[in-house]
Design an enzyme around this catalytic site. Sequence first.
Site, short mmCIF file in Angstrom:
data_model
loop_
_atom_site.label_atom_id
_atom_site.label_comp_id
_atom_site.label_asym_id
_atom_site.label_seq_id
_atom_site.Cartn_x
_atom_site.Cartn_y
_atom_site.Cartn_z
CG ASN A 178 16.23 2.18 -34.60
OD1 ASN A 178 15.26 2.86 -34.91
ND2 ASN A 178 16.76 1.28 -35.42
CG HIS A 197 16.31 5.64 -38.99
ND1 HIS A 197 15.49 5.69 -37.89
CD2 HIS A 197 16.73 4.35 -39.09
CE1 HIS A 197 15.42 4.49 -37.34
NE2 HIS A 197 16.16 3.65 -38.05
CB CYS A 230 13.52 2.42 -39.63
SG CYS A 230 13.75 1.25 -38.27
#
Length: 323
Positions: free
Chosen positions: A280, A250, A114
């Site tokens: 996500n 993020h 990520c």
Amino acid sequence: MTSRAVITGVGHYLPERVVPNSEFEATLDTSDEWIRSRSGIERRHFAAEGETTSNLASNAAHAALADAKLSIDDIDAIIVATSTPDLTFPSVATMVQEELGMNRGFAYDLQAVCAGFVYALANANAQIVAGQASRILVIGAETFSRIMDWTDRSTCVLFGDGAGAVVIEAQDGEGTAADRGILSIDLNSDGRLRDLLYVDGGVSTQQTGKLRMQGNQVFRQAVEKLTVTAETALGRAGLSSEDVDWIVPHQANIRIIQGTARRMGLSMDKVVVTVQDHGNTSAASIPLALSVGKQRGQIKAGDLIVTEAIGGGMAWGAVVLRW
């Protein structure tokens, strides 16, 4: 004069299939309300059968080039941040290179889960400052739907597929915080925390893996580490939270996003939030949010932006840049 790596174009691509929270209710002990209350996610996109990470990345790259009013002939390098490549090798970046018709320069992948796009920005900045490239396509692209355990309600409802891209160009600056472009970077990792978020298989272990996560532990690590890395990066640029126009974080969980903003003393009015629509998307989430933020009219020329991310490894970091 100081050489700066300036974002001159941004674009994104999302697969056509939209998956609302309600779709999980038929197979899991979950509900739309349960997912929203714990993550802020309302829907996400899943890649179609046969649609790969390189397909998503190429589409996002086309959009970023169009936004920058450039052609592929103007690009010297391609960096793709991904944890879900089409193949073990060759890299997604070289596949994008071929699809775009780029017959020179260089292309490579980078994997920091990520945090991948933050690491990729750092790599691109180094290439620009070193004079090794003048224009670089930096792409975050993922098909996380391919590594989900569909029986695990704590993880499979959180992730989605997508891609975002930016064009980064070398421009002269004065060497001050008023310059456009990347002003400072902070990168970190701690392998001792690898069991908090990982995939339990891979090539060397000769087994197909699925994503595993200790959600509560990741949450606790994320808010603290994202706050510190953002403030560290700001300090390196001689700036503080008061100077920030936008945090583009993020997009993992709305509670992590809110907790980080609160610790930095910033209102959520200064945060670009897309997690409700994308879930996500790992390395794709920051460039996706940058692109959507520009489309919405939130991000404007001259704005000071902080991007920050944390992912498996664990790896985390932040970039301070002026749009």
